[in-house]
Structure formats: C-alpha cells, structure tokens
Design an enzyme around this catalytic site. Sequence first.
Site, mmCIF file in Angstrom:
data_model
loop_
_atom_site.group_PDB
_atom_site.id
_atom_site.type_symbol
_atom_site.label_atom_id
_atom_site.label_comp_id
_atom_site.label_asym_id
_atom_site.label_seq_id
_atom_site.Cartn_x
_atom_site.Cartn_y
_atom_site.Cartn_z
ATOM 1 N N GLY A 217 9.224 2.876 -5.389
ATOM 2 C CA GLY A 217 7.815 3.115 -5.079
ATOM 3 C C GLY A 217 7.599 4.131 -3.969
ATOM 4 O O GLY A 217 8.549 4.595 -3.312
ATOM 5 N N HIS A 218 6.343 4.450 -3.729
ATOM 6 C CA HIS A 218 5.924 5.484 -2.779
ATOM 7 C C HIS A 218 6.328 5.150 -1.337
ATOM 8 O O HIS A 218 6.251 4.004 -0.911
ATOM 9 C CB HIS A 218 4.407 5.648 -2.843
ATOM 10 C CG HIS A 218 3.645 4.448 -2.366
ATOM 11 N ND1 HIS A 218 3.276 4.282 -1.058
ATOM 12 C CD2 HIS A 218 3.213 3.351 -3.022
ATOM 13 C CE1 HIS A 218 2.618 3.147 -0.933
ATOM 14 N NE2 HIS A 218 2.567 2.558 -2.108
#
Lengths: 310, 310, 310
Positions: A217-218
């Site tokens: 994820g980011h």
Amino acid sequence: MKLPRLHTLQEIAGIVQCSYAGADDFPITGINEIHQVEQGDIVFVDHPKYYDKALQCAASVIIINKQVDCPEGKALIFSEDPFSTYNQLTKHFSPWALPLENRGHNVIVGKNCIIHPTVVMGNNVTIGDNCIIHPGVVFYNDITLGNDVIVHANCVIGSEAFYYKNRPEGREKMHTVGTVIIEEHVEIGAACTIDRGVSGPTFIGARTKIDNHVHVGHDTVIGKKCLFAAQVGIAGCVKIEDEVILWGQVGVPSDIHIGKGAVVLGQSGITKDLEGGKTYFGSPAEEARSKFRELALIRKLPKAIETLGL
Amino acid sequence: MKLPRLHTLQEIAGIVQCSYAGADDFPITGINEIHQVEQGDIVFVDHPKYYDKALQCAASVIIINKQVDCPEGKALIFSEDPFSTYNQLTKHFSPWALPLENRGHNVIVGKNCIIHPTVVMGNNVTIGDNCIIHPGVVFYNDITLGNDVIVHANCVIGSEAFYYKNRPEGREKMHTVGTVIIEEHVEIGAACTIDRGVSGPTFIGARTKIDNHVHVGHDTVIGKKCLFAAQVGIAGCVKIEDEVILWGQVGVPSDIHIGKGAVVLGQSGITKDLEGGKTYFGSPAEEARSKFRELALIRKLPKAIETLGL
Amino acid sequence: MKLPRLHTLQEIAGIVQCSYAGADDFPITGINEIHQVEQGDIVFVDHPKYYDKALQCAASVIIINKQVDCPEGKALIFSEDPFSTYNQLTKHFSPWALPLENRGHNVIVGKNCIIHPTVVMGNNVTIGDNCIIHPGVVFYNDITLGNDVIVHANCVIGSEAFYYKNRPEGREKMHTVGTVIIEEHVEIGAACTIDRGVSGPTFIGARTKIDNHVHVGHDTVIGKKCLFAAQVGIAGCVKIEDEVILWGQVGVPSDIHIGKGAVVLGQSGITKDLEGGKTYFGSPAEEARSKFRELALIRKLPKAIETLGL
C-alpha cells in the site's frame, strides 16, 4: 511532494482562495501528508483530535478548520474543508495525467536494460542499469528503480492510494501525488501491485525479494533484504525494517511497525507492532512459541470440558 | 533440463573450470534440481546435511564442495560454491532471453485456437488444438498446453521460481530453466500466476479447473480433475493428487503432499501432508470434523473458566 | 439473458430437439439461472431435491429431467440432461466470441473519458462519461459502466463464471452469458477481477470503492458506498448491502447475505449470513466483541488446564 519552485504564503493562499496567518512572503517548498512532512511543507488537519499533532509537527504551514493562534515560526491557512483545500493544491501542482502512449514524458532508462515493448510507463519514470521489465508491467507516474531490478509480468507499480475521506454523499478520493522508489537488486514477482505514496514515497529497500500477487500500500517503507512470499498483503503507512520475512498470505494492516529480522509465518494476520528478531504466527499474530503452546492446550479442551462436566 | 546433446564430464568440467572425479568421457545428458533428477543428470549439493542424499540420488554427477569418494557408477565435480557452479551451467545451456516481440522463437499453435493479439509468448511455447487464450496473458519460455485449454485474461504462465540462496550480501537468485506443462481441458481463471519449475516441469493435470488470482509455485505437480477456488496460493514443490478441491484463499506451503480427493475448506492453511478422501479446515488445517468439534468446545470456554473461578 | 425477440415454446423446443408440455405458441422472452429468473424466462433443474423450487419459481418454462405435471400458466421442456440443454440454448443465443481486436462491436464510450490504448474491450461494452480506464484493463463482453468510474491497471472485468457441472468424465463448464454493471463513482483498484453473471448481472453499486487484487464472483450483487480493502475474495451469488466494509483478505463464500453497514475485520472468513450494523471477526467470523472475549479466554487456558491437572 516538493513544489517546482519556492512559493510564498500569499501565492498559495491565492490559489485556494483562503485567508491566512503569517507573513505574505512566508516561504513554502512542499506539500505533504502528516506522515511525511518536513520543514517548508504544507500539511492539513480537519479534526480537533489531531489539531495539536498537526500544529506541532515538522510542517511549516497548517491548513486548518479552526481559528487558532499561529505557532512561532509557522503559518496557517484557514479553510472550512482542509481536505478539499489540500487536494486542490496537490491537483494544482500535480494534475493527474495518464499519458496515452506507452512511454510518458521524462522516461529515463539505464544501460543494458531489457524492457518488453508491452510495458507501459507514465511520466517521470527512471529505470536504473541492467533492469529487466517483463511484459504487461504498468508503471504509473513518478517511479524510480535502482540498478539490477527485475519486475515480472503484469505487475502494476505506482497505482493510486486507497485513501478516501468519508462524506455524507460518499467517499472523496485523496489525490495521489507521491512516488515509488525501488532500490537496487529488488525482484518483484508476477502480478504484484505497489501503490504510490499519497505525497511522499512508497519505498522498497535494496535486495528485497517479493513473490507473486503481493500488494504493498501507499507510503509503506520496506527495508533491505526482506523476503515476502506469494499473496502477502501490506496496507498503507506500514514500516518494515530490514531482513523481515513474511510467508505466504500474511496480512499487515496500516500503521504497523515490524522490527528487523522478524519472521511471520504463513496466513498470519498482524494486529500490533512486532519486535524484531522473533517469529510470529496466528490471526491475530502472537509469538509463534506461545501460539503453538496455545494450540496444543486447545487440543486438551475435550478432556477439560468433560472433567468439568459441562 | 535435458542438454541439447550428450556431453562428457570433461566438457562440462571445462565449462565451469572445476576439477572432477570420474572418466573423462563419462556421459551427461541433463541438469536438474534434486527433486527432479534422473540418470544422466547433474545435481548439486553444498550442505553436509544433504551430502548423503545427493550422493545416493538418481543423478549421475554431483557438484559438491567436499572431497568425498566417488560412488560406484557416478562422477563428481568439485566446487567451492556448488550453487554458483550449477547456476553457471544452467545459464550456459539456457541463457535467459525474454524475446522482445509478442511471439518468440519456436511457437507452435494448434488448430482452431483463439489467441488474442495482445497475448505475449516467449520461446518454445506449444499450444494444443481448440485453446482459447484471452487478452493480456503472458507466457514466458518453455510452456506446453494440451488441447482445449482456456487461459483467462492477464494470467502469467511460466514466471520464474521464487528460489534464492542466502548469502551474507543478500539473496542470490536460482536461474530458472524449467517448464510448465498444462494438460487438456484445463481452465485457468483471470490473473493467475503459474511459475516454471527450476529445472523440471510445473505440471497441471487434465481437466483441473482453477479460479481467479490463484498462484502455483515452481515444480508443483497437480493431478487431474482438481478444483481450486479464487485466491488459493500453492507454494513450490507441492504434490497434489487427482480430484483435490481447495476452496477460496487456501494456502499450501512448499513440499506438502495432498492425497487424492481431499477437500480443504476456505482460508485453511495447510502445515503437513494431508491424507486423501477427507475434509480439512483451519489454519493450521485439521480434519474438519475434529476442528468443528474444537470450535464448539471453545464456545463452552466462558462457562469453564467461570466454573474454575479463573 | 433476454432473447433478441419473443420466441415460442415450439421454436425453443425445436432448437434443442426436446419434447414439451404447453401451448405451441407459449411465449418465451429470456433464459436465466434460478437465482435471476423472472416471468417469461426459461430455467433448468436436474436434481429431485430442487424440482419443487424450480417448478414454483418465477420462471415460465422449466427444463426438467422428469415427466411431471405442468404447473398452471407455465410450460415444461423435457430433457435427459437439462444442464446441457440449457447450455445449448445460451450458446445458441449468445455464441461466445472474443473479438480479436482491441475494440469489439457495439462499444460506446461517454464524454471526457481517458482510456489507455492498451485497454481491451469486448462486444457490447458501454462506458459512461468522465471514466478513467488505466493500461492493461480487459473488459470481456457485455459490460456497462456508469459515469465517473475509475478502473486501475490490469483489472479483468467480465471474466467467465467459475461454475461447472460435475460429470463422471470431469467438470462441464456452464456457458457464461451474463453481464457486469458498475454504477457511477465506483473505483476499482489494480489487478482486480470481476466475473460476469451466468445469465444475469454481477452488480456493483454507486460509490463503492475497491482496493487492489479483489475478486468478485459471478452474479454477486454489491450495494452502494461499500469499501473493500486489498485481496478481499467474494464468491459467486453473494448479496452485500450498502455501506458494508470488508477489510483486507476477507473471504466471502457463495450465497452469503451481508446486511447494511456490517464491518468485517481483516482476514475474517464468513460462513453464514451477517446482520447489518455489526462488526465481525475470525475464521469462521463471529461478532467481533464475542470473538475478542473468546480470544481473551483462550489466553487463560494454560491456567485452566493446570488447575484441572490435565
């Protein structure tokens, strides 16, 4: 993200049409989410619970939905909806633009690379020397790969953050303007997805090896020499230190910190920070030794229940 | 892998610049990992724990990092680093080469196939009759499909083994030279990944049906008429017999054997060999009946703990 | 699926060469699976256990493998193998045809869309206004997107149902003729797969947001404003109401109903219908509060077993 040049408080406030506290020529150099801020950056806060944290963080300018006193040496931008004002600024400085060709602007490829012609690269993609990029890989904008990186077929590098603000009418998307940085000698298996940071980098350290179908994820930061087996899922804003091993299908939720050299056995689901140098198992994950002891005790349950006459 | 022609011990030792024990003209026909070896093959061993196993296996030539006596009818190649010497040989005979076109060399497609023009095929890909290959599928090198096979969009067939040797400076990649063999009437769902064997085949038996997002690791052998639901993850060197059913998100670690007709319920995590003909559940997976009994007993825990005054 | 024009019972029975009960000119307007039928539709049943359900459902014509009395106002088609007869009909009216171009027949794209040239679209694909379709996305046939939909790279929308009839010689594939309908303001993460319905639609409601690597099976109906984190797997024929949140790696088997606003924590495995408005955890999933209490009690097991002297 860094601004293309130094801006003044007056200029920035003009873009978003907001009032402000601070000198007109207060200098601004970047825009970042609170996890990533440094001096010169703009940050936003819209919930009383986080006002103090935002006002005291490293950022120099705070977009805020309350008339508070301006901290020494900082500046404030007043907005009824700081999330929207922040999104307005990042869109102003980094308007989303999927190039409609297979190679965007400012693509730089090093020496001795093998890049299949079906690979798609957005804008501002830099590939080091001796990299191998297999068919069907998609790079969004703002990706940097070190030397000797291998990316297997149909990976997606740099997709947008799964990050929304909840509104009565539905979730509003946070505009993604961050990057992905992948260091040298990393190998990424087929069909993996590595999302860009919201405003800073998603980072994968040197010599980390990742199997197929892994999700990162980011804004997640992964250390060097890690090993992630197939179908591992790592949410946003996770910090994984060097030499961590995650076996197949392990899940790591956001904001978790995993210490150096930790080993997490297959299918484990992490729910809290993990100290380095230990082995973990279970969903929720615990130290493997105590988890295995617990599983052995559960096998004694029939006898226990019988003894108690329940 | 089989060598393109018979080689002598002297020739092979010359390629890797190693000393050897055995007749100069000792015949060599292949190179294989210990899981896959047969007569005429070269194998390697670099850990005292596995010396005996390697010296006694079906291989005819052993690359070894110790001066041992040569077993009757075999030959030895002496190397301080057998892993590297082995990799050197496989790279010599099968230098990695991603063709930079959408069709590599020696691609053979049967009659009545429907293959989308976006499909990428490496070298030595053979597709049977009546196959349907959907858009975005990537075949690496050395893949064979039987008749009536369907591969759905964005699958990756034949990616490289997730197999590294741990070195002080980081993990060194095992060079993948194996194949994928998929028999007739197999259907593979969208976005699946099937890795090639390290030196032998990854194998999927006739009429096995696989749902979306399934991962199959290197050298895994899957029987006929199996059914794997979405997001199942199967590691390398697994042996699954005929008519096994794995429901969604099941995880199978490496070197596991699953007997004929076993059924594994959703999200189970297998940790040991499973007998055929039974149903399993849990992570770690146990026979479903005893697992369900255990779950029922756990529901009596509040009463038990109360009874004990704990 | 709806037939292209009204057909009579005599015409339909003629196509499949079957005898029938009912007026020659009995009107038929569609063909559907029992989960999706409405008046005018043909349905099939081949197991005594489901005869009554099929004879009493909304369908007007039942393909059946037993000579039963025809219900009032309905018609019957007699077949020794209703599954095959049904498949024969759907193939007759919707012969499978992957177009071999990047744009099939009857592709309609709205205003202000950004669609990467590597995107593949089958036949009968309708995209609303202001949609963004990233590189490598594959749309099969019969897909409809509302306005303001974002689909990230390498997604597969509209792949075929994982639905087989078990035969002695192996599984026979159900021919997929359904659709995917995605409403406005939906965002779908990278590398997701959304299968088409068997004969009706797979449906995703407005403003639902889906992270990377999510799988949605055939005929599943998802409400508005849902949020599904990465690697969630949802089987076929699931009904999820509005505002449901499924965190990472949650698994939902087929035929489950999840009520409005339910929240399911990461890695949970659902095994029964879930009431709305509550939070669930575990595999099998239970209400989170009672599951957490259970986990706390399990931590008391060592003491309990010791107290009992087991």
